[in-house]
Write an enzyme that holds these catalytic residues in place. Sequence first.
Site, PDB file in Angstrom:
ATOM      1  CG  HIS A 115     123.600  39.584 -23.442  1.00 50.56           C
ATOM      2  ND1 HIS A 115     123.901  40.802 -22.895  1.00 50.56           N
ATOM      3  CD2 HIS A 115     122.760  38.975 -22.569  1.00 50.56           C
ATOM      4  CE1 HIS A 115     123.275  40.939 -21.724  1.00 50.56           C
ATOM      5  NE2 HIS A 115     122.577  39.832 -21.518  1.00 50.56           N
ATOM      6  CG  HIS A 157     114.788  46.167 -22.321  1.00 52.77           C
ATOM      7  ND1 HIS A 157     113.726  45.834 -21.504  1.00 52.77           N
ATOM      8  CD2 HIS A 157     115.733  45.207 -22.107  1.00 52.77           C
ATOM      9  CE1 HIS A 157     114.032  44.736 -20.825  1.00 52.77           C
ATOM     10  NE2 HIS A 157     115.229  44.331 -21.193  1.00 52.77           N
ATOM     11  CG  ASP A 213     113.354  41.046 -19.207  1.00 47.30           C
ATOM     12  OD1 ASP A 213     114.146  40.094 -19.171  1.00 47.30           O
ATOM     13  OD2 ASP A 213     113.732  42.229 -19.187  1.00 47.30           O
ATOM     14  CD  GLU A 250     117.254  46.159 -19.156  1.00 46.73           C
ATOM     15  OE1 GLU A 250     118.029  45.371 -19.723  1.00 46.73           O
ATOM     16  OE2 GLU A 250     116.495  45.826 -18.238  1.00 46.73           O
TER      17      GLU A 250
HETATM   18 ZN   LIG Z   1     116.407  40.315 -21.053  1.00 43.34          ZN
END
Ligand SMILES: [Zn+2]
Length: 455
Positions: A217, A281, A332, A247
Amino acid sequence: MPVTPTRWLAEYAWLPEHAEPTPDVLIEVEDGRITAVAPLTPGSTPPAGVEVYGDAVPLPGLTLTGLANVHSHAFHRALRGRTHGGRGDFWTWRDQMYAVADRLDPDTYLALARAVYAEMALAGITCVGEFHYLHHRPDGGGYDDPNAMGAALVEAAAHAGIRLTVLDACYLTSSVDGRPLTGPQRRFGDGDAGRWAERAAAFQPADPHARVGAAVHSVRAVPADQLRTVADWARERQAPLHVHLSEQPAENDECRAVHGRTPTALLAEHGVLGPHTTAVHATHPTSTDLTVLGDSRTGVCLCPTTERDLADGIGPARRMADAGIRLSLGSDSHAVIDLFEEARAVELDERLRTRRRGHFAPLDLLNAASVAGHAALGWADAGRIAVGARADLVTVRLDSARTAGVPPVGAFFAAGAADVEQVVVDGRVVVAEGRHLTVDVPTELSSAIEAVTPA
Ligand SMILES: [Zn+2]
């Protein structure tokens, strides 16, 4: 389902590595594969085995290969238009997202994902990468089938008529320093990476439109000493491995504080980077991070409309490309599902940052939206209008209010999802005359979202 013609005549088709589209291209399809591609230039002779052009079905407009949406969280679609009015940032948005996540079960998820994937088909997307972490019941307990939620996604993609790579995400902790999952996050977790690997290995959909990859993740959610278990799982299977990366500046700061290095350096140290890996990202990398990503042949998936919506910042796309990083695109959070918009944002955001124009050629944008994206999802035989490739054909109108008078090469700067007229996936017509053939997309989106949004 109408019978799909096997011979098409595209007014314009964008062929691989061509700087711009080619007029009058005959495309033959058999058993879901492209068997002939023949530009009908004056004086040309038909390719071997092609004797007549007369029965080819005309495709007015511009025909592209299928677009790949490399990064999706299908359930985020339920938040569109609900989180944009107030102040706040990524973290306040995330609380609202968790409220929806809490209401999903395999049935409601199937209904929502089916409508969302059908919306993607309408936008010319023939393959999606679902970054999937809603594994268990809301209280963290397992379903009878521990992969019931993943199976719902596979079924949803089948109904929508597109291909799917389920990127099964390992999600164990809520912070870089290892705090446990609480509240709505409990259903994301498998306890440790070993148990994640066991569950993910048991998920083997037999459907030809679906395959399974892995995901870390983020460095917030997988402790450093468990990263390698996920990376090895993917490497042994030659499966795609995706990871949310940098991100937010806060993630970089936390990672430096806990591990004394950037998230990119931490992932590199634990074997996560490489040619089968896609970092999602990478909005806030250091120069060294870019070199590490490029040298390891790790790809980057940019999600410009989400990064814009969540006030994340602008990823350094040109510097990434210069470092040898292959770029792909994802919608996304689905604030927008439109890969034309994602693609042109790569160039336009760079213009805003540098106050100069001309960083990416139209072909670069097409490649990011198609062939690079399919490769990042493990479908290396898709994303090109070429003999032997999967027969994904996306035809865009050049006579709409937005595209009339636009030269075909300008499509990525003018067209949007609403200009997609027809979509063929693996040789089957899924969208015709701008309508999905089996899903009433607006109606199903409304009811599926109503079912999962807090009053
Ligand atoms: Zn995502």
